[in-house]
Design a protein around this motif. Structure first.
Motif, PDB file in Angstrom:
ATOM      1  N   GLU A   1       0.794  -1.220   0.000  1.00  0.00           N
ATOM      2  CA  GLU A   1       0.000   0.000   0.000  1.00  0.00           C
ATOM      3  C   GLU A   1       0.835   1.282   0.000  1.00  0.00           C
ATOM      4  OE1 GLU A   1      -3.184  -0.052  -0.376  1.00  0.00           O
ATOM      5  OE2 GLU A   1      -3.343  -2.246  -0.241  1.00  0.00           O
ATOM      6  N   ILE A   2       2.110   1.191   0.350  1.00  0.00           N
ATOM      7  CA  ILE A   2       2.928   2.396   0.453  1.00  0.00           C
ATOM      8  C   ILE A   2       4.113   2.357  -0.521  1.00  0.00           C
ATOM      9  CG2 ILE A   2       4.356   3.801   1.986  1.00  0.00           C
ATOM     10  CD1 ILE A   2       2.625   2.906   4.310  1.00  0.00           C
ATOM     11  N   ARG A   3       5.002   1.394  -0.332  1.00  0.00           N
ATOM     12  CA  ARG A   3       6.254   1.450  -1.082  1.00  0.00           C
ATOM     13  C   ARG A   3       6.114   1.045  -2.542  1.00  0.00           C
ATOM     14  NH1 ARG A   3      11.030  -0.504   3.093  1.00  0.00           N
ATOM     15  NH2 ARG A   3      10.445   0.897   4.799  1.00  0.00           N
ATOM     16  N   LEU A   4       5.463  -0.058  -2.823  1.00  0.00           N
ATOM     17  CA  LEU A   4       5.330  -0.495  -4.210  1.00  0.00           C
ATOM     18  C   LEU A   4       4.558   0.511  -5.058  1.00  0.00           C
ATOM     19  CD1 LEU A   4       6.023  -2.707  -6.215  1.00  0.00           C
ATOM     20  CD2 LEU A   4       3.888  -3.857  -5.591  1.00  0.00           C
ATOM     21  N   PRO A   5       3.390   1.021  -4.610  1.00  0.00           N
ATOM     22  CA  PRO A   5       2.725   2.056  -5.408  1.00  0.00           C
ATOM     23  C   PRO A   5       3.587   3.298  -5.610  1.00  0.00           C
ATOM     24  CG  PRO A   5       1.230   1.193  -3.753  1.00  0.00           C
ATOM     25  CD  PRO A   5       2.577   0.639  -3.431  1.00  0.00           C
ATOM     26  N   ARG A   6       4.332   3.673  -4.584  1.00  0.00           N
ATOM     27  CA  ARG A   6       5.163   4.870  -4.685  1.00  0.00           C
ATOM     28  C   ARG A   6       6.259   4.697  -5.718  1.00  0.00           C
ATOM     29  NH1 ARG A   6       6.499   8.712   0.300  1.00  0.00           N
ATOM     30  NH2 ARG A   6       7.854  10.213  -0.741  1.00  0.00           N
ATOM     31  N   VAL A   7       6.881   3.536  -5.754  1.00  0.00           N
ATOM     32  CA  VAL A   7       7.941   3.277  -6.722  1.00  0.00           C
ATOM     33  C   VAL A   7       7.380   3.228  -8.141  1.00  0.00           C
ATOM     34  CG1 VAL A   7       9.555   1.512  -7.517  1.00  0.00           C
ATOM     35  CG2 VAL A   7       9.502   2.140  -5.105  1.00  0.00           C
ATOM     36  N   LEU A   8       6.261   2.547  -8.320  1.00  0.00           N
ATOM     37  CA  LEU A   8       5.676   2.427  -9.658  1.00  0.00           C
ATOM     38  C   LEU A   8       5.212   3.782 -10.190  1.00  0.00           C
ATOM     39  CD1 LEU A   8       3.589  -0.860  -9.270  1.00  0.00           C
ATOM     40  CD2 LEU A   8       5.816  -0.563 -10.361  1.00  0.00           C
ATOM     41  N   VAL A   9       4.513   4.539  -9.358  1.00  0.00           N
ATOM     42  CA  VAL A   9       4.046   5.854  -9.785  1.00  0.00           C
ATOM     43  C   VAL A   9       5.226   6.785 -10.034  1.00  0.00           C
ATOM     44  CG1 VAL A   9       2.752   7.901  -9.075  1.00  0.00           C
ATOM     45  CG2 VAL A   9       1.807   5.632  -8.663  1.00  0.00           C
ATOM     46  N   GLY A  10       6.254   6.723  -9.155  1.00  0.00           N
ATOM     47  CA  GLY A  10       7.430   7.557  -9.357  1.00  0.00           C
ATOM     48  C   GLY A  10       8.113   7.273 -10.683  1.00  0.00           C
ATOM     49  N   PHE A  11       8.218   6.011 -11.052  1.00  0.00           N
ATOM     50  CA  PHE A  11       8.845   5.670 -12.336  1.00  0.00           C
ATOM     51  C   PHE A  11       8.019   6.220 -13.498  1.00  0.00           C
ATOM     52  CE2 PHE A  11      10.376   3.194 -15.848  1.00  0.00           C
ATOM     53  CZ  PHE A  11      11.710   2.942 -15.546  1.00  0.00           C
ATOM     54  N   LEU A  12       6.702   6.087 -13.418  1.00  0.00           N
ATOM     55  CA  LEU A  12       5.852   6.613 -14.488  1.00  0.00           C
ATOM     56  C   LEU A  12       5.939   8.129 -14.575  1.00  0.00           C
ATOM     57  CD1 LEU A  12       2.655   4.402 -14.025  1.00  0.00           C
ATOM     58  CD2 LEU A  12       4.315   4.277 -15.897  1.00  0.00           C
ATOM     59  N   VAL A  13       5.999   8.793 -13.432  1.00  0.00           N
ATOM     60  CA  VAL A  13       6.102  10.255 -13.412  1.00  0.00           C
ATOM     61  C   VAL A  13       7.399  10.702 -14.072  1.00  0.00           C
ATOM     62  CG1 VAL A  13       6.420  12.244 -11.901  1.00  0.00           C
ATOM     63  CG2 VAL A  13       4.605  10.611 -11.425  1.00  0.00           C
ATOM     64  N   GLY A  14       8.519  10.109 -13.664  1.00  0.00           N
ATOM     65  CA  GLY A  14       9.797  10.489 -14.248  1.00  0.00           C
ATOM     66  C   GLY A  14       9.864  10.210 -15.734  1.00  0.00           C
ATOM     67  N   ALA A  15       9.358   9.049 -16.156  1.00  0.00           N
ATOM     68  CA  ALA A  15       9.372   8.705 -17.579  1.00  0.00           C
ATOM     69  C   ALA A  15       8.502   9.668 -18.380  1.00  0.00           C
ATOM     70  CB  ALA A  15       8.895   7.269 -17.761  1.00  0.00           C
TER      71      ALA A  15
END
Length: 340
Positions: free
Chosen positions: A51-65
């Protein structure tokens, strides 16, 4: 070239893995592996991981890309290495649209759509990116009109119009914050700084088709985007509809940026910094540049987010502050290099 792409792929794989490790609560590697292959040892670990770390990493990668691809596209179609969604007015326009929706129409949208059996928070979460896209589209239209009337329609001068539009729309957003409810204004101010602190997994499911669809369209028209690098007249002689392809690219950048700003706020200068780094590795052609920006931009955002949540012991730094600090220094260096 193969070694370079291999290095970028390794970076794109390792950065999310590293991002999952870091946080206020410690999760040993064995526990992370267990969460992946089976169930976590405790409900608390399940909450932290899923609920915290995995969504944050996935969304962060999409944001940066997404931001890196938007910046690279704007730089190519305007033939200006200083172009960026933040400086081009797109972020300010999306922020204005999202601010209007949040401050003025939050409750009205939720109550109206709830009449159709939808939950207010879900309905408004879908209305927010629509409002942000409308604001970004308005900014793009205004920039295009100003560039055509004041700068002779030359793509390389659109940045000047973008900066003016960015300041104007930012002023309107600040004025709305001044007039709005103090509690809503505080929420919007934190959101405008840019942050991944409140992301959820469904953010990724909404952002994924927008980011991937935009990337696929830009890759499809890669050769026509490359023709714009030769200048408008040369591109026309090659049979490229310059106006149409530029408007299409601007619309894609607006959609990318609006979706990101709607859910994660104004994260600036990623679209300026990453394309310059990628060009030194893979060249200037659009298709290679876009794929490089996906890998490097996503990895960069995940790593910066680690700094944002680890630099201070008791609180988290909004990620937009860090990217703006890094990007502003890079912008000055790039501007100085252009003048020498």
């Amino acid at each position: 070239m193969i070694n370079k792409w291999s290095a970028l792929l390794v970076l794109a794989f390792l950065s999310p893995v590293i991002g999952i490790f870091f946080g206020a609560a410690e999760l040993p590697p064995t526990e992370l592996y267990q969460c992946f292959v089976a169930d976590c040892a405790t409900p608390v670990n399940t909450l932290i991981f899923w609920e915290i770390r995995l969504p944050r990493v996935l969304v962060g990668f999409l944001v940066g890309a997404g931001l890196a691809v938007a910046g690279a596209t704007l730089q190519n179609i305007t033939r200006n290495g200083l172009a960026d969604p933040y400086l081009f007015g797109v972020v300010s326009g999306a922020g204005l649209g999202a601010s209007i929706a949040t401050l003025l129409f939050d409750s009205q949208i939720g109550e109206t759509l709830n009449l159709f059996g939808m939950l207010p928070n879900v309905s408004f979460s879908l209305a927010l990116p629509v409002a942000a896209f409308l604001g970004a589209a308005f900014a793009v239209t205004l920039v295009q009109a100003l560039a055509a009337t004041s700068f002779g329609g030359r793509g390389e001068n659109m940045l000047l119009a973008g900066v003016a539009v960015s300041f104007m729309l930012s002023a309107l957003s600040h004025f709305l914050l001044f007039l709005g409810d103090p509690f809503a204004a505080n929420k919007v101010i934190f959101w405008l700084m840019g942050s991944l602190a409140r992301v959820e997994m469904w953010y990724a499911w909404i952002m994924l088709p927008v980011v991937m669809g935009s990337i696929m369209l830009l890759l499809l028209f890669g050769r026509r985007l490359d023709a714009l690098l030769l200048g408008d007249e040369n591109a026309k002689t090659l049979g490229v509809n310059v106006t149409a392809i530029r408007l299409m690219a601007l619309a894609i950048c607006a959609a990318l940026t609006a979706c990101i700003v709607a859910y994660c706020g104004g994260i600036g200068f990623v679209g300026l910094l990453i394309p310059h780094i990628v060009r030194r590795w893979v060249g200037v052609t659009s298709r290679a540049l876009i794929m490089g920006c996906v890998l490097v931009g996503g990895s960069f955002m995940v790593l910066v987010d680690i700094v944002a949540r680890s630099a201070l012991s008791e609180q988290e730094i909004p990620i937009g502050i860090i990217t703006s600090a890094i990007g502003s220094v890079f912008f000055l260096l790039a501007l100085r290099q252009r003048q020498t």
